[in-house]
Design a protein around this motif. Structure first.
Motif, PDB file in Angstrom:
ATOM      1  N   ALA A 397       0.740  -1.134  -0.130  1.00 12.30           N
ATOM      2  CA  ALA A 397       0.078  -0.010   0.150  1.00 12.30           C
ATOM      3  C   ALA A 397       0.990   1.378  -0.155  1.00 12.30           C
ATOM      4  CB  ALA A 397      -1.018   0.089   1.153  1.00 12.30           C
ATOM      5  N   VAL A 398       2.308   1.216  -0.140  1.00 11.92           N
ATOM      6  CA  VAL A 398       3.186   2.154  -0.343  1.00 11.92           C
ATOM      7  C   VAL A 398       4.090   1.963  -1.589  1.00 11.92           C
ATOM      8  CG1 VAL A 398       4.989   3.441   0.669  1.00 11.92           C
ATOM      9  CG2 VAL A 398       3.190   2.536   2.268  1.00 11.92           C
ATOM     10  N   ARG A 399       3.932   3.082  -2.339  1.00 14.55           N
ATOM     11  CA  ARG A 399       4.876   3.043  -3.645  1.00 14.55           C
ATOM     12  C   ARG A 399       6.328   3.328  -3.194  1.00 14.55           C
ATOM     13  NH1 ARG A 399       3.607   0.017  -7.517  1.00 14.55           N
ATOM     14  NH2 ARG A 399       4.370   1.395  -9.230  1.00 14.55           N
ATOM     15  N   THR A 400       7.022   2.482  -2.596  1.00 20.33           N
ATOM     16  CA  THR A 400       8.263   2.634  -2.106  1.00 20.33           C
ATOM     17  C   THR A 400       9.255   3.108  -3.278  1.00 20.33           C
ATOM     18  OG1 THR A 400       8.052   1.168  -0.393  1.00 20.33           O
ATOM     19  CG2 THR A 400      10.420   1.677  -0.959  1.00 20.33           C
ATOM     20  N   GLU A 401      10.113   4.128  -3.065  1.00 24.51           N
ATOM     21  CA  GLU A 401      10.914   4.687  -4.188  1.00 24.51           C
ATOM     22  C   GLU A 401      12.188   3.555  -4.518  1.00 24.51           C
ATOM     23  OE1 GLU A 401       9.450   9.400  -3.919  1.00 24.51           O
ATOM     24  OE2 GLU A 401      11.365   8.683  -2.771  1.00 24.51           O
ATOM     25  N   ALA A 402      12.803   3.771  -5.520  1.00 21.66           N
ATOM     26  CA  ALA A 402      14.062   2.938  -5.522  1.00 21.66           C
ATOM     27  C   ALA A 402      15.095   3.090  -4.493  1.00 21.66           C
ATOM     28  CB  ALA A 402      14.436   2.929  -7.085  1.00 21.66           C
ATOM     29  N   ASP A 403      15.537   4.230  -4.205  1.00 25.49           N
ATOM     30  CA  ASP A 403      16.384   4.536  -3.267  1.00 25.49           C
ATOM     31  C   ASP A 403      16.018   4.554  -1.744  1.00 25.49           C
ATOM     32  OD1 ASP A 403      14.873   6.904  -3.321  1.00 25.49           O
ATOM     33  OD2 ASP A 403      16.656   8.187  -3.404  1.00 25.49           O
ATOM     34  N   ASP A 404      15.004   4.014  -1.587  1.00 26.70           N
ATOM     35  CA  ASP A 404      14.625   4.003  -0.060  1.00 26.70           C
ATOM     36  C   ASP A 404      15.381   3.032   0.675  1.00 26.70           C
ATOM     37  OD1 ASP A 404      11.861   4.788   1.600  1.00 26.70           O
ATOM     38  OD2 ASP A 404      12.646   2.689   2.269  1.00 26.70           O
ATOM     39  N   ASP A 405      15.744   3.498   1.863  1.00 23.40           N
ATOM     40  CA  ASP A 405      16.814   2.740   2.864  1.00 23.40           C
ATOM     41  C   ASP A 405      15.982   1.616   3.730  1.00 23.40           C
ATOM     42  OD1 ASP A 405      15.317   4.189   4.656  1.00 23.40           O
ATOM     43  OD2 ASP A 405      17.357   5.311   5.114  1.00 23.40           O
ATOM     44  N   GLY A 406      14.627   1.575   3.597  1.00 23.86           N
ATOM     45  CA  GLY A 406      13.938   0.557   4.307  1.00 23.86           C
ATOM     46  C   GLY A 406      13.793   0.873   5.913  1.00 23.86           C
ATOM     47  N   THR A 416      11.231  14.112   5.132  1.00 28.64           N
ATOM     48  CA  THR A 416      11.604  13.773   3.762  1.00 28.64           C
ATOM     49  C   THR A 416      10.648  13.708   3.037  1.00 28.64           C
ATOM     50  OG1 THR A 416      11.705  11.265   4.104  1.00 28.64           O
ATOM     51  CG2 THR A 416      13.758  12.507   4.631  1.00 28.64           C
ATOM     52  N   GLY A 417       9.525  13.429   3.155  1.00 31.39           N
ATOM     53  CA  GLY A 417       8.118  13.267   2.323  1.00 31.39           C
ATOM     54  C   GLY A 417       8.091  12.226   1.671  1.00 31.39           C
ATOM     55  N   ARG A 418       9.179  11.049   1.913  1.00 32.59           N
ATOM     56  CA  ARG A 418       9.129   9.760   1.187  1.00 32.59           C
ATOM     57  C   ARG A 418       7.791   9.087   1.380  1.00 32.59           C
ATOM     58  NH1 ARG A 418      14.380   7.023   3.651  1.00 32.59           N
ATOM     59  NH2 ARG A 418      13.593   7.926   5.460  1.00 32.59           N
ATOM     60  N   PRO A 419       7.473   8.009   0.418  1.00 34.12           N
ATOM     61  CA  PRO A 419       6.368   7.354   0.510  1.00 34.12           C
ATOM     62  C   PRO A 419       6.575   6.523   1.758  1.00 34.12           C
ATOM     63  CG  PRO A 419       6.676   7.484  -1.663  1.00 34.12           C
ATOM     64  CD  PRO A 419       7.832   8.211  -0.978  1.00 34.12           C
ATOM     65  N   GLY A 420       5.465   6.153   2.667  1.00 36.41           N
ATOM     66  CA  GLY A 420       5.498   5.335   3.778  1.00 36.41           C
ATOM     67  C   GLY A 420       5.733   6.127   4.930  1.00 36.41           C
ATOM     68  N   GLY A 421       6.006   7.477   4.854  1.00 34.78           N
ATOM     69  CA  GLY A 421       6.083   8.262   6.251  1.00 34.78           C
ATOM     70  C   GLY A 421       4.864   8.971   6.210  1.00 34.78           C
ATOM     71  N   ARG A 422       4.603   9.575   7.723  1.00 35.84           N
ATOM     72  CA  ARG A 422       3.459  10.589   7.978  1.00 35.84           C
ATOM     73  C   ARG A 422       3.864  11.923   6.966  1.00 35.84           C
ATOM     74  NH1 ARG A 422       3.896  14.693  11.321  1.00 35.84           N
ATOM     75  NH2 ARG A 422       2.177  15.874  12.141  1.00 35.84           N
ATOM     76  N   ALA A 423       2.660  12.235   6.442  1.00 34.15           N
ATOM     77  CA  ALA A 423       2.446  13.400   5.661  1.00 34.15           C
ATOM     78  C   ALA A 423       2.799  14.424   6.681  1.00 34.15           C
ATOM     79  CB  ALA A 423       1.227  13.641   5.164  1.00 34.15           C
ATOM     80  N   PRO A 424       3.930  15.163   6.396  1.00 29.45           N
ATOM     81  CA  PRO A 424       4.125  16.469   7.357  1.00 29.45           C
ATOM     82  C   PRO A 424       3.316  17.743   7.462  1.00 29.45           C
ATOM     83  CG  PRO A 424       6.013  15.928   5.734  1.00 29.45           C
ATOM     84  CD  PRO A 424       4.777  15.112   5.183  1.00 29.45           C
ATOM     85  N   HIS A 425       3.225  18.049   8.537  1.00 24.08           N
ATOM     86  CA  HIS A 425       2.378  19.300   9.010  1.00 24.08           C
ATOM     87  C   HIS A 425       3.004  20.591   8.371  1.00 24.08           C
ATOM     88  CE1 HIS A 425       0.682  22.400  11.465  1.00 24.08           C
ATOM     89  NE2 HIS A 425       1.746  22.559  11.998  1.00 24.08           N
ATOM     90  N   VAL A 426       2.137  21.209   7.573  1.00 28.52           N
ATOM     91  CA  VAL A 426       2.662  22.471   6.842  1.00 28.52           C
ATOM     92  C   VAL A 426       1.338  23.552   7.127  1.00 28.52           C
ATOM     93  CG1 VAL A 426       3.008  23.838   4.980  1.00 28.52           C
ATOM     94  CG2 VAL A 426       4.020  21.336   5.310  1.00 28.52           C
ATOM     95  N   VAL A 427       1.492  24.485   7.566  1.00 27.61           N
ATOM     96  CA  VAL A 427       0.560  25.407   7.836  1.00 27.61           C
ATOM     97  C   VAL A 427      -0.009  26.034   6.384  1.00 27.61           C
ATOM     98  CG1 VAL A 427      -0.154  27.765   8.863  1.00 27.61           C
ATOM     99  CG2 VAL A 427       1.085  26.107  10.057  1.00 27.61           C
ATOM    100  N   LEU A 428      -1.302  25.857   6.027  1.00 25.47           N
ATOM    101  CA  LEU A 428      -1.818  26.379   5.000  1.00 25.47           C
ATOM    102  C   LEU A 428      -2.901  27.463   5.255  1.00 25.47           C
ATOM    103  CD1 LEU A 428      -2.460  22.985   3.105  1.00 25.47           C
ATOM    104  CD2 LEU A 428      -0.460  24.767   2.808  1.00 25.47           C
ATOM    105  N   THR A 429      -2.901  28.626   4.241  1.00 24.97           N
ATOM    106  CA  THR A 429      -3.933  29.376   4.444  1.00 24.97           C
ATOM    107  C   THR A 429      -5.184  29.292   3.109  1.00 24.97           C
ATOM    108  OG1 THR A 429      -2.775  31.159   3.206  1.00 24.97           O
ATOM    109  CG2 THR A 429      -2.708  30.902   5.730  1.00 24.97           C
ATOM    110  N   ASP A 430      -6.089  29.713   3.449  1.00 23.19           N
ATOM    111  CA  ASP A 430      -7.496  29.655   2.256  1.00 23.19           C
ATOM    112  C   ASP A 430      -8.111  30.854   2.693  1.00 23.19           C
ATOM    113  OD1 ASP A 430      -9.359  29.476   0.702  1.00 23.19           O
ATOM    114  OD2 ASP A 430     -10.332  27.428   1.359  1.00 23.19           O
ATOM    115  N   GLY A 431      -7.828  32.144   2.054  1.00 20.07           N
ATOM    116  CA  GLY A 431      -8.429  33.368   2.298  1.00 20.07           C
ATOM    117  C   GLY A 431      -8.003  33.709   3.769  1.00 20.07           C
ATOM    118  N   PRO A 432      -8.868  34.048   4.686  1.00 23.23           N
ATOM    119  CA  PRO A 432      -8.585  34.229   5.813  1.00 23.23           C
ATOM    120  C   PRO A 432      -8.626  32.941   6.828  1.00 23.23           C
ATOM    121  CG  PRO A 432     -11.026  34.310   5.571  1.00 23.23           C
ATOM    122  CD  PRO A 432     -10.437  34.119   4.411  1.00 23.23           C
ATOM    123  N   ARG A 433      -8.896  31.952   6.358  1.00 26.58           N
ATOM    124  CA  ARG A 433      -8.780  30.619   7.158  1.00 26.58           C
ATOM    125  C   ARG A 433      -7.328  29.932   7.152  1.00 26.58           C
ATOM    126  NH1 ARG A 433     -10.531  24.804   6.726  1.00 26.58           N
ATOM    127  NH2 ARG A 433     -10.398  25.172   4.291  1.00 26.58           N
TER     128      ARG A 433
END
Length: 532
Positions: A397-406, A416-433
């Motif tokens: 269920a993960v498309r592991t990349e060729a250079d992944d170290d396991g 790193t954003g590599r497949p298999g890791g938790r998606a990083p928290h980034v603050v986004l805005t949508d107008g005033p939100r």
């Protein structure tokens, strides 16, 4: 007479079962949950939801606001050591000393200090609102399964009346002793019982020694005891119990318990109302397998660990969420049945890390807390964000990349954003939100594309339509912006790239840059992840 059929039968109504029920119902699958207890428990039991558990639960309807209300101002308990609560020399410790700021990693608190009883009530109410059927006072008597279904006999505990139901799948959320696991004949591995405790619950006015509504964990080195104060009027004292030295449950009379409580408070005259004393075995074990045919083990039925680091309940919630989104996709026809095999493949190695660490922590603990505590020591066996936010999954269920170290972990402060890791928290805005990337996740798959990647959004919309998969696509710059410009770096893609996030906020695949065939590339990735 026809036998009623449900998509999923859940056995057990604590953390694991209730999270499974709510998560399934929120995704359009209405399960049946049975729990032999006639009412919900009001005893505190466990405390504390880590960041990962909060992020997952907040994606489910009805939870976020109720959890904020229950949490109030209490996010992290004070931790102290002394000879008693009354000890004027009690030394306070900083659990975050020497660590980077954990608030950088998520929009939720590093720890939500709420009791298991409070969380279970939130989950039960929310699950029923979402359409789950919750039957208290109902126990599983027996079951059989074949290639198409599980057939279970249920009994009303109060009347003895029995009924039969059929289910496409069954989830064993029936605790450490798990009758379902025993019926399946699944053996367990690990050290087994490695210690014992008694949990003494009482009521007392402690305001002459601690602030009213105090949220504290108080250890008393050398006494084998520790207090947990959760801000309510009901408190708990954890005390060591040694049956191997001849101690028996009969030793814990009400008079003996009151004596231990007053001694730990440090005030022989204080007025104490005894509520309950209950035995707790400290276990280290893991089921040999988490699945037998159409029956899955989750939470304590699959694994058990010492309570010292407070992660057993968190593992249960995360098991339930990880299993339920997979079941929902299979039952709604969006995924192939092979997706269910990835539940154990991903969970087992991550759980094993926590179980081993909790065993090491138990070795230096008395009562519920460590006798010594040095969070600045990188080798100290205490819960770390790297464990529950820096995890990495590896499965079909993960498309592991060729250079992944396991690797099974990475530094969550430098994702790193590599497949298999938790998606990083980034603050986004949508107008005033203003909100977190994690506020976009949980309901289905999500594709996030860079500022210069409109073709990935167009491709995602076409792939979702053609495959019949719930997939929302967003391009930074259309409505969403990352004010600090960190999204590309934290997700490891160029402004022309995109990343695909699973319902559990795990990166399933990414295209680091533009593609000559974005639709074909995304189709290949998604069909593989869904085992279609």
């Amino acid at each position: 007479m026809s036998v009623p059929r449900v998509p999923v039968l859940i056995v057990g109504g604590a953390y694991t079962g209730l999270t499974t029920a709510l998560s399934l119902a929120a995704r359009g699958v209405r399960p049946l949950l049975v729990e032999r207890r006639p009412s919900a428990s009001t005893l505190p039991k466990a405390w504390g939801l880590n960041t990962r558990s909060q992020e997952l639960l907040n994606t489910l309807p009805g939870v976020a606001q109720r959890l904020r209300t229950a949490l109030g101002e209490a996010q992290w308990p004070q931790i102290s050591h002394g000879t008693s609560i009354a000890d004027p020399g009690r030394r306070y410790l900083d659990p975050l000393d020497g660590q980077p700021d954990p608030q950088e990693l998520s929009s939720v608190p590093p720890l939500a200090w709420v009791s298991q009883a409070q969380v279970e009530e939130i989950l039960r109410t929310s699950a029923e609102e979402a359409g789950a059927q919750v039957c208290l006072g109902t126990e599983l008597v027996s079951f059989v399964q074949d290639d198409e279904k599980v057939t279970a006999t249920l009994r009303d505990v109060s009347t003895g009346r029995e009924r039969v139901v059929e289910a496409d799948y069954m989830v064993a959320a029936d605790g450490n002793m798990s009758p379902v696991r025993e019926m399946l004949g699944i053996p367990v591995e690990g050290s087994g019982v490695i210690g014992h405790m008694y949990i003494l619950t009482f009521e007392a006015d402690l305001t002459r020694y601690v602030a009213k509504g105090a949220v504290e964990v108080i250890g008393m080195p050398g006494s084998g005891s520790s207090f947990i104060l959760d801000g309510s009027e009901r408190h708990t004292l954890w005390v060591d119990y040694f049956p191997e030295r001849g101690e028996t449950p009969e030793d814990f009379t009400e008079a003996r318990c009151l004596e231990r409580i007053r001694h730990a408070i440090g005030d022989a005259e204080i007025d104490v109302t005894f509520v309950n004393a209950r035995f707790f075995a400290i276990n280290h074990k893991m089921a040999e397998r988490f699945r037998e045919g159409r029956v899955f083990l989750a939470g304590d039925s699959a694994h058990a660990c010492p309570p010292n680091g407070g992660q057993g309940g968190n593992l249960a919630i995360q098991d339930a969420y990880d299993l339920s989104w997979r079941l929902a996709l299979v039952l709604t026809g969006q995924a192939g049945a092979g997706l269910l095999d990835t539940y154990e493949t991903e969970r087992r190695p991550l759980i094993d890390i926590t179980l081993k660490r909790e065993v090491e922590l138990a070795k230096i603990s008395e009562g519920r807390v460590p006798a010594s505590y040095n969070p600045a020591d990188p080798n100290a066996p205490i819960p770390m964000a790297k464990e529950f936010l820096g995890f990495r999954c590896h499965s079909a269920a993960v498309r592991t990349e060729a250079d992944d170290d396991g690797s099974l972990q990475e530094d969550p402060w430098h994702p790193t954003g590599r497949p298999g890791g938790r998606a990083p928290h980034v603050v986004l805005t949508d107008g005033p939100r203003t909100f977190s990337t994690h506020d976009l996740f949980g309901r289905g798959f999500v594709l996030l594309a860079g500022y210069e990647a409109p073709e990935w959004v167009t491709a995602a919309e076409e792939v979702a339509r053609r495959l019949g998969v719930t997939l929302a696509a967003y391009r930074l710059g259309d409505r969403l912006t990352d004010g600090d410009g960190t999204w590309c770096g934290r997700y490891g893609v160029e402004p022309t790239g995109a990343t695909l996030i699973r319902p559990d906020a795990v990166v399933a695949w990414r295209g680091k840059r533009s593609s000559v065939d974005p639709e074909g590339e995304l189709t290949t990735a998604l069909t593989a992840v869904l085992t279609r």
